[in-house]
Structure formats: C-alpha cells, structure tokens
Design a protein around this motif. Structure first.
Motif, PDB file in Angstrom:
ATOM      1  N   SER A 111      11.572   3.635  -2.339  1.00 57.37           N
ATOM      2  CA  SER A 111      10.485   4.605  -2.362  1.00 57.37           C
ATOM      3  C   SER A 111       9.571   4.381  -3.560  1.00 57.37           C
ATOM      4  O   SER A 111       8.346   4.420  -3.436  1.00 57.37           O
ATOM      5  N   PHE A 112      10.176   4.149  -4.714  1.00 59.76           N
ATOM      6  CA  PHE A 112       9.391   3.897  -5.932  1.00 59.76           C
ATOM      7  C   PHE A 112       8.434   2.724  -5.734  1.00 59.76           C
ATOM      8  O   PHE A 112       7.240   2.833  -5.953  1.00 59.76           O
ATOM      9  N   ALA A 113       9.017   1.616  -5.328  1.00 61.21           N
ATOM     10  CA  ALA A 113       8.223   0.394  -5.223  1.00 61.21           C
ATOM     11  C   ALA A 113       7.136   0.543  -4.170  1.00 61.21           C
ATOM     12  O   ALA A 113       5.985   0.152  -4.385  1.00 61.21           O
ATOM     13  N   ILE A 135      10.274  10.500  -8.091  1.00 62.05           N
ATOM     14  CA  ILE A 135       9.310  10.057  -7.084  1.00 62.05           C
ATOM     15  C   ILE A 135       8.133  11.031  -7.033  1.00 62.05           C
ATOM     16  O   ILE A 135       6.975  10.624  -7.001  1.00 62.05           O
ATOM     17  N   THR A 136       8.435  12.312  -7.052  1.00 64.30           N
ATOM     18  CA  THR A 136       7.342  13.291  -7.036  1.00 64.30           C
ATOM     19  C   THR A 136       6.942  13.726  -8.443  1.00 64.30           C
ATOM     20  O   THR A 136       5.834  14.184  -8.653  1.00 64.30           O
ATOM     21  N   VAL A 143       1.419  11.051  -2.695  1.00 67.89           N
ATOM     22  CA  VAL A 143       2.849  11.092  -2.383  1.00 67.89           C
ATOM     23  C   VAL A 143       3.257  12.504  -1.957  1.00 67.89           C
ATOM     24  O   VAL A 143       2.948  13.479  -2.644  1.00 67.89           O
ATOM     25  N   LEU A 144       3.902  12.601  -0.831  1.00 71.68           N
ATOM     26  CA  LEU A 144       4.456  13.863  -0.356  1.00 71.68           C
ATOM     27  C   LEU A 144       5.940  13.648  -0.070  1.00 71.68           C
ATOM     28  O   LEU A 144       6.364  12.535   0.232  1.00 71.68           O
ATOM     29  N   ASN A 369       4.237  21.676  -2.826  1.00 72.29           N
ATOM     30  CA  ASN A 369       3.699  21.977  -4.151  1.00 72.29           C
ATOM     31  C   ASN A 369       2.455  21.110  -4.344  1.00 72.29           C
ATOM     32  O   ASN A 369       2.542  19.885  -4.342  1.00 72.29           O
ATOM     33  N   PRO A 370       1.279  21.764  -4.490  1.00 74.34           N
ATOM     34  CA  PRO A 370       0.044  20.975  -4.547  1.00 74.34           C
ATOM     35  C   PRO A 370       0.018  20.036  -5.751  1.00 74.34           C
ATOM     36  O   PRO A 370      -0.717  19.056  -5.780  1.00 74.34           O
ATOM     37  N   GLU A 371       0.818  20.357  -6.753  1.00 73.78           N
ATOM     38  CA  GLU A 371       0.784  19.540  -7.963  1.00 73.78           C
ATOM     39  C   GLU A 371       1.478  18.186  -7.786  1.00 73.78           C
ATOM     40  O   GLU A 371       0.940  17.155  -8.160  1.00 73.78           O
ATOM     41  N   ASN A 372       2.671  18.208  -7.170  1.00 78.71           N
ATOM     42  CA  ASN A 372       3.407  16.936  -7.061  1.00 78.71           C
ATOM     43  C   ASN A 372       3.747  16.529  -5.638  1.00 78.71           C
ATOM     44  O   ASN A 372       4.309  15.465  -5.409  1.00 78.71           O
ATOM     45  N   GLY A 373       3.438  17.364  -4.654  1.00 76.89           N
ATOM     46  CA  GLY A 373       3.671  16.960  -3.271  1.00 76.89           C
ATOM     47  C   GLY A 373       5.074  17.214  -2.768  1.00 76.89           C
ATOM     48  O   GLY A 373       5.435  16.767  -1.679  1.00 76.89           O
TER      49      GLY A 373
END
Lengths: 408, 334, 294
Positions: A111-113, A135-136, A143-144, A369-373
C-alpha cells in the motif's frame, strides 16, 4: 559491436512497443476501469487473493445489475508481490492503462509503495485492507481507506480487556498481565506497537513483547519466553504459518494462557482451524467481520456468501474477502454518484458519502475523515473459535454468543 | 579520446538517442521502465566488476544498495541533510561495508564466498528489521514528496531519467576503465585461476579489494537514486535476497566480464519482468513460473550470457564467407 | 528449567534441520552444485505426503516410503535433464539454473494447488512425553531419531559398500575417480537421487509438524546451506551435528537474547565459522575449499 547496438536498439524498441498499450485516456467509453493491486503470488498470495476475490465479486455484482449508467465496471489487475513490484505495477496501471483510481492491497508495504505512485500522479488510491496507520497518517490528498487501521485494532484489544476480560477473570485491570507476540513485518509490528502504547496508557501491565520473523521455522523460544512471563492475556499478531506453529508449540511446551487474543491474519483462517483442530477452540480473534455474526447487523452478507460459493465453489477462507467486498461496494456507490473515474470528484463524493453502522455487509458505517481519508466508522470485532467455528462474540450489537473465558 | 569516438560511432549514436529519448517518450510508464532499466544496468555493472571480472560471485549486493538508501534517507529525514551530500555519505558507508565484508571473505572460494555474502546480507536485513529506533524496522522509510533540486526529488520522471542516465554513464566509464587497464586484466587472471595469478605476482587481495570498493560504492550511490525515486522502502525491499539475485542475473544474462553486458541484460530482464507481470492476470503464479523457466533456459543455453554470443555472430559470418571463398576457389581449381 | 527445556527444544529443532540438510550435503558434496531448489524439493515432498493423506488417508509415516521413491525419481530427472547438461559451465550458471527451477516450482505449486496451507491431522501429532516439567514432542522426537538413523546408515553406506566408496571417490577427486573407471555421470545421478530421496524422507517426517504451502521451501533452504557448510561439506555426521548446533543456537538465542534476532545470530555464527574454519567444524583434514570448488 554494430550487431550489439542494433540488438540493443531492437530490445529498446520492443520495450516501447510491447508496453505500448493505449494512449488515449479513460479506456473505452462504455467501461469504467479501476485498478486492483494485490499480492497474487509470492509469500502473501494466500490472503492477497482472498482479499482480491471480495473486490472482484462486488464488481461482478454491479455489472450483473446493469453496471453504472449502463457502463460496465472493469478491474484491471496488478500482481504486487512486494513493495518493488507494487511500485512498478502502480506505474503501469496509472501511466500505461490510464487508470485513475486504484483499490488494494492487503499488505501495508504494498500500500505504501503503490499509494506513493498514485499520489504523485494524482490518482486516487483506495485502500480496502491494509492496516498500518501511517498509510493515512501521511494525509495524502488522494488516499482513502475503508477498513480499520491498526490503532482501531488495539483499541478493541484494550476495550475488550477492560470491559470483558477483567470481569471474567475476576481481576482488576491493573493486575492483568498482558504479553504481546508479533511477526515483524509492518502488519505485526504496527498492531503490536499500537497495542503496547494504548495498553500502557490505560495502565495495563505489558510484561513481555516477543517479535519474530514471519518466515520462522520455530517458535519454541517465543513460547518459552511467554511461559516464563505467565501472562493473563496474550495478544498475538501472526500470519498463517506462524499462527499454526504458535498454537502447536504452545501445546507441546505446555504453555496455556487464559485469554488468547489473535489479531486477524492466520488466526482468522479456515486453514488454521484445519491445521490445529480443537486446539483452536477458545482462541479469540480481533479482526474484520467474519461470517458467524449477527446477520441483522450485516445486511447483504448472505448474498455475498452465496455469490462467493457460486463463483469459487467453496466457502471464503476468511473475512478478508468480505471487507474488501464491502469496501469495493462503497467505491462503486461513490463511482455511481460521480459517473466517471475522476480522482478529484471521487474524493469529494467519498467525503460526502455516509453510511450508518449496521447497514452494510460488514456492519461498518462509512464516514471519511476529510483530513486523512480514514473511514472513522469502521471497526474490528472480536470473534472466538467455538467448536471449530469462528463466532463473533463482541461487541454485543454483532455478537452471536457470549465470550467464553474460563479462569483456570 | 577522438579515436574512441571514431571507433564507437554507434556508441555515440546510442548516447544521442539516450539523451533525446525523454523528448519522444511521453508515457510515464515507459520512462519509469527506462529509469529502472538504467538503475539496474548501473547496479549490475557495479556487480560485474567484482562478480564478472573478478569472478567473486556475490549474492549480497543488496547490502550496499540498502545501506546507500538508508544512509542518505536517514540523514535527510533526521538531520535535513541534502541527498546530494547523502550520495557521498552513501558511497562512503557502502565502501566501508565493502571493505569490512571483503577483508575476511576474500579468502573464501567458490560457493563459500557466495554463501558468505548471502549470510552477511541476511544479518544486515535482520538487524535492520530489529533496530527499529534507527531504521523504523518493517514500517519502512517514507520520504515526503517535496520536489526540489536540493531534495533530489523531482516531479518530472524525465529528471529522474537524466539522473539515472548520468549515473549509468559514470558506471559505464568506470567499467570501461577497468576493462582497459591492468586492474581488469589482473581481475580476469584471478577469476581464471587465483593460485596462478598469485604465483605470477599479482596481489590478489589488493585487486579484489579494488573491485569491491568500486563495486560497493557505485551500488550504494544507486541505492540513493532508488530511495529518492521510490520515496518508500523497507528492509524487505532493499535487503531482499531476490534483489541480489536479480542484480547478478542481469549481469550474467548480458554477459559477465563484459563492458556492455549489464546494459544488455537489464534491457532484457527489466522489460521481461514488466511484460510478464501484466500478461497473465487470470492465473496467479503463471508469470513467475514462466520467468523461472526462461531463466533456466537462458543460463543453460548461453552460460556465458548474450554478449559473447552476439560477438560471435559477425565472426561466424566472416568465417563462413572465407570458407565459401576458399570452396569456390577449389572448384575453379578442379 | 526453562534453560533445560530450551536445550531440548533446540536439539529437536536441530534434528529437523539435520534431516533436511543431509540430502543437500550429499548433493553439494558430490555433484558440487549449490542447489537453490532444495527447499522446493522439500515442498514437493510435503505436498506428495499430504496428497497421500488426503486422497488415500495414508499416515505420513506410512506413506514415507512412497514419498521417498517419488523424490528419488524427481532427483534423478532433475540431475539428468537440468544439471547434467550444464555440469561444465561456470558456477554462476549452475546457481542460476537451480534458482530458476526454484522460482518455477514455487509458482507451479501456486498455480496448481493455490496458496492454501495444507496440514495433516493425526492422533499422535500433539502427543508429548513429559519428564517432570520437561516436554518432548513425539513427532519431533521421531524426526530426531530418524535423523540419527539416516546419518549412521548413510555413513555405513558410504564407507562399506562399493557404490558408497565410488560416491566418495567422486566427491574427493572427480578426475581421479574417472580415471579409475568410475562412471562419474552415474554416480552424480545416484547422489542427486539419494540426496532428493532424503529430502523426501524429511518431508514425510515434517508433515505432522508443519503445514505445506508454495513458498515453504524458502524458509528452509538458507538454513540447510548454513548447516551443510557449518558441519563440513561431504561429512554426513558434520551435517547432522551442524543441524543440531544451528537448532540449539536458534532456540538459545531466542530465549537468552531476543526472538527477533535468532536468525541473525545463526547467520553471524555461520560467517564466523566460514572465516575461521572454512572447511566446516567437523570436516576431517583437508577442507573442501582447498580442493577448489569451482
């Protein structure tokens, strides 16, 4: 020398032509294409494939029902065996197949890559299964994540200890000794570290943390260390092979723990029960929703199970397929609203998308969360192996049975 | 200098093509493949100095690659050191590691050396997983995408391409130098027969060490490029045995101990990987199954790689001509 | 108490490592090839054992003889059609041919049998002999005893029989053996066959302990190399004791140091042995590295 250079030129030409797929964007006008990155071969293939099946079923379902505005949805597969392959495959999907939204991926490092590539190319990366918080936490624009991250897992670990275990063991929470053992890839490490952090914050006594390599052949030293620590609760984060070894070697070496809390991975799998038989009984498992669950809270699960059996002619190996199915359905809902695969519009629509808990096939609500998905309404549940079946036991709204803990 | 260019007209042409390529290749996917191709060609070229010329079959080159990636990234993340300086630090650390590993293991021969390098790489991978305070373990290193020349992070893939190209040309120049000087001859002599080389008065350890230092340093620098390009890596991705294998494989397929072999190998293996990965979406495992079979076939039928085979073609062609000529002469004579 | 139990667990684990490594030792010692597909041979052996169990209900210990036969054949086929044609090529070729085979076999298993983990379930599987507080697992004990027996039998075979002597002759000096009239190619076939058959035996013994899946081999193959070199190439007792040492090191370092470091510790010990006694701890006299393995 001349020959060599001609050969080289030819080779380069082959690269360029062989990979020379379509250049025009968006694919055919009557299909909506979404990339799907999962580890389908290599060490992670077992759960990677199980995860992919869920996404695949959701897409088949919508296509059977006429697609989106008459357009079929197509998953363009990528085999991401590890982070390097994930990078290359994400690049292929984004820049070669002209994919504008990717779902994935079961494994955090994949997921990271892959999300790194997606973010740089302004392509939406929608995670359906990997649990690493970071990740988030990176707060990437594209990213969601539908599924719960590691910190939600550890919250359930600790809440379960606070609310259920303490009472059943007849002990004060402060007197409960917790040990943690985990495989040392990002999956095991993140959940274990989050659990340790949270437990210590809550004043729970963490007596031992045993990390080991997932490819290990022997866990006798882990088991002996745990035996020495004599915990009341063991939180384990294991893949398949090590989950089996841990259970078998614990039995061999006479290590018993009143409350064994697995954390998904191997402890969820039918193969695990198959391998250890009745030694699985009593083991708790904190994980995505499984199938022996209060179906009233998880509408649509029966249909999912039927579809799964029709297509793969056996029962799901674990709940990984279910949560990817549920996540993919959210993706498709949002896609239906937007009508085209446009990362920005999809992201906006996703942030507005709401679902209540108890209305989806996993029981999860949806609210990003709109900030980090991150979907804040997703949560792992506690299941327990009872007579060879993984039954949901906590929290009450989804449980079929009481958690069984004998204080002996 | 002039005569080199004259002799290698095609090389010059190839260079020009390589320089102009980003003007014609707009697909980021193709550029990505080309960047990986150059990166792998660089690392395989570095491996080639020790493995191909010197005959020291290392399957632990990820050590230098990973150390390079970690050195520059940790300096950048913890102290804000520019990766440009990181390049130097990476080279230095990798060279130090190369000396540290080479010094005791150069006494070992054949499979023993290979196994020792594997063991070193495993130890470092496991330590890197374990030492979480420093390396973040399996959670990996994530560099924020903040484009800028001083950060060595670019928005455009073509910038990475040029960076990779420069790196590759430097490695090519070094290999060319090795090939044409005493160092190369001595290394080849060591490869063919170490004992005889020693008897002839070649300081075996010294030349192996020279090869190791160059090889390790270059690989470490390539690691920095990888880190700055990928922006995410973890112990499993940079210290992986499979990665070591792939590096050596590229050099072997292309032709060990040849200047252009690694480039040729990379031009085959990297696209092959890309094509195979996307070719069999329906059946998991099919792609790597074919990869394995192809690998067996290539090394079985061309044990010395493609380069010698290619070199032989014109010769064969010539010799056939000669035979024909002499044959026709005989005919006229009779 | 923990320490004593650790020693026992380590020894039993070592027995498993010995069992896996003895076949590799024979192949490496005689045919002189780094067989990276060794782990995949083990994987195949375990799949075969599992198939006998699931289709015919055969206990792994009963079907062992069949598994051994299958693997013997597989070994001969591998040697004849893969290794023999490339015997005179550089070391790199041989390594990469077996690596290619390893990758192909892993993914063949994935394609045909899926990534599922298969295990057998037998009544005795989790039985334990308890001596005071100490526990000895029955399947592990059986594997250990089999490992000892194999070491002894193999030693006798190599020392006393004509064929065994021929194998040793080839292992020591290919050229000289050839000149003395030994059919070297046949000996190679035999060595690879027996080496693989031993892996078959190991697979059968491991089936009650581990589950089998496509990438199982990768977790064992490096250990097998470590064991063989540590013990001393070509020495059967070397491989046996090498296995025990690695098993002990792994178990002890897990308890005394940290479970996350146990693999690093045995690789480090391996490096040290290579540096100070490259011919292996138990090799007698001249080390194989002085013969000049190429």
């Amino acid at each position: 020398m001349k020959k060599f250079l001609m050969f080289l030129m030819a080779a380069m030409l082959i690269v360029l032509t062989a990979c020379g797929g379509k250049e025009a964007g968006g694919g055919d006008s009557d299909t909506l294409e979404i990339g799907a990155l999962f580890p389908l071969s290599g060490d992670l293939a077992l759960l990677g494939e199980e995860s992919f099946r869920g996404a695949e079923l959701a897409v088949e379902e919508i296509n059977k029902n006429g697609g989106i505005d008459g357009k079929k949805v197509k998953l363009v597969k990528g085999d991401a065996t590890d982070a390097d392959a994930a990078q290359a495959e994400a690049n292929r999907l984004v820049n070669q197949e002209n994919i504008k939204a990717i779902v994935g991926s079961f494994s955090s490092s994949i997921s990271f890559a892959a999300s790194e590539v997606a973010e740089r190319n302004s392509v939406l990366y929608w995670e359906l299964g990997a649990v690493s918080d970071s990740i988030t936490d990176r707060k990437y624009k594209y990213v969601l994540r539908t599924n719960p991250p590691a910190s939600y897992f550890s919250k359930v670990h600790v809440d379960f200890i606070n609310d259920v275990v303490a009472e059943k063991l007849g002990k004060n929470v402060k007197d409960i000794k917790v040990a943690i053992t985990h495989e040392d890839s990002s999956y095991g490490t993140t959940i274990a570290e989050e659990a340790k952090k949270l437990a210590e914050k809550e004043g729970i006594n963490v007596v031992s943390v045993q990390g080991y390599s997932a490819g290990t052949n022997d866990l006798s030293s882990v088991v002996l260390n745990l035996k020495k620590a004599a915990p009341d609760v063991l939180i384990a984060v294991s893949y398949m092979n090590d989950a089996i070894l841990l259970t078998r070697q614990s039995a061999e070496l006479g290590f018993k723990v009143p409350v064994f809390l697995g954390s998904g991975g191997g402890h969820t799998m039918a193969d695990f029960q198959e391998a250890v038989g009745d030694k699985a009984d009593g083991i708790f498992d904190v994980d995505f929703p499984q199938y022996s669950i209060n179906r009233e809270f998880t509408p649509g699960m029966d249909e999912f199970l039927k579809m799964y059996k029709d297509k793969y002619s056996k029962d799901p190996r674990s709940g990984h397929s279910l949560s990817n199915y549920m996540g993919m359905k959210v993706v498709l809902d949002v896609l239906a609203e937007v009508g085209e695969v446009d990362p920005d519009k999809l992201k906006d629509a996703a942030l507005k998308y709401k679902a209540e808990a108890g209305k989806t096939s996993t029981g999860w609500g949806v609210e990003f969360n709109p900030e980090n998905g991150q979907n804040t309404k997703s949560e792992p549940y506690v299941h327990q192996w009872i007579n060879g079946e993984l039954i949901t036991v906590w929290p009450k709204k989804v449980s079929l049975e009481e958690p069984q803990i004998s204080n002996k | 200098m002039m005569h080199i260019i004259k002799k290698n007209k095609f090389l010059l042409l190839l260079g020009i093509v390589a320089l102009l390529l980003p003007l014609f290749v707009h697909s980021k996917f193709h550029l990505n493949t080309l960047i990986l191709l150059l990166l792998f060609a660089t690392i395989a070229g570095a491996w080639n100095i020790l493995g191909g010329y010197g005959g020291q079959l290392s399957l632990g080159h990820t050590i230098f690659f990973g150390l390079g990636a970690y050195t520059s990234s940790l300096l950048y993340l913890n102290y804000g050191t520019s990766p440009w300086i990181g390049l130097i630090a990476a080279a230095a650390i990798s060279i130090a590691a190369g000396i540290f590993i080479g010094w005791p293991t150069f006494r070992l021969k054949g499979p023993y050396f290979t196994l020792a390098t594997i063991a070193f790489a495993e130890v470092i991978r496991l330590l890197c997983l374990y030492w979480r305070d420093l390396t973040k373990g399996s959670m990996g290193i994530n560099i924020r995408f903040e484009p800028g020349l001083s950060n060595l992070i670019f928005r455009e893939y073509s910038s990475y391409y040029y960076f990779a190209l420069v790196l590759f040309l430097i490695s090519l120049a070094i290999v060319y130098w090795v090939d044409r000087t005493r160092v190369g001859y001595y290394l080849k002599a060591i490869r063919e027969d170490e004992d005889s080389a020693e008897t002839l008065g070649i300081n075996v350890t010294k030349y192996k060490m020279i090869a190791m230092v160059i090889s390790a340093g270059l690989t470490g620098v390539a690691g920095v490029l990888y880190a700055q390009f990928m922006l995410f890596f973890e112990p499993e991705s940079v210290f992986n045995l499979n990665f070591s294998i792939e590096i050596a494989l590229i050099a072997i397929v292309g032709g060990m101990g040849t200047v252009y072999g690694p480039l040729l190998g990379a031009a085959i293996i990297v696209p092959l990987n890309e094509i195979l990965r996307s070719s069999f979406p329906a059946l998991s495992g099919m792609n790597y199954f074919i990869y394995g079979i192809v690998l067996v076939l290539i090394v079985s039928f061309m044990p010395n790689g493609l380069m010698p085979v290619l070199k032989r073609i014109p010769k064969k062609f010539k010799s056939r001509k000669k035979v024909q000529v002499s044959g026709s002469r005989k005919k006229t004579a009779s | 108490m923990t320490l004593l139990q650790t020693l026992i667990s380590g020894l039993l684990l070592g027995g498993i490592y010995s069992l896996i490594s003895m076949g590799l030792n024979l192949i490496l010692g005689v045919v002189r090839i780094i067989n990276f597909a060794h782990g995949e041979l083990l994987m195949i052996a375990m799949y075969i054992s599992f198939l006998f169990y699931s289709t015919m209900g055969l206990d792994p210990y009963v079907s062992a003889i069949l598994v051994i036969a299958c693997l013997f054949l597989l070994g001969i086929i591998t040697q004849r059609f893969l290794i023999q044609p490339i015997l005179d090529t550089p070391a790199s070729t041989k390594i990469f041919a077996t690596l290619g085979l390893s990758i192909a076999l892993q993914n063949l298993a994935l394609m045909t049998l899926s990534a599922d983990h298969f295990s057998v379930r037998t009544s005795y599987q989790s039985d334990v002999i308890n001596i005071g507080e100490l526990a000895i697992s029955i399947p592990r004990l059986i594997a250990f005893i089999v490992a000892i027996s194999v070491a002894v039998l193999l030693y006798l075979f190599l020392k006393k029989t004509m064929t065994g002597k021929a194998i040793r002759a080839v292992a020591m000096q290919r050229q000289a053996a050839y000149l003395m009239g030994v059919n070297v190619k046949k000996i190679y076939l035999l060595a690879f066959g027996i080496g693989s058959a031993l892996v078959g035996l190991a697979g059968a013994m491991l089936m009650p302990i581990y589950s089998v899946y496509p990438t199982l081999g990768t977790t064992f193959v490096l250990i097998a190399f470590v064991v063989v070199v540590l013990g001393g190439m070509g020495s059967m007792f070397g491989a046996f004791f090498g296995g025990l040492i690695i098993g002990l090191v792994e178990a002890l370092s897990g308890v005394l140091l940290d479970t996350g470091l146990k693999e690093a510790v045995y690789f480090a010990i391996f490096i040290l042995v290579l540096l100070f006694r490259p011919s292996g701890i138990f090799s007698l006299g001249k080390g194989a590295e002085e013969v000049g393995l190429k």
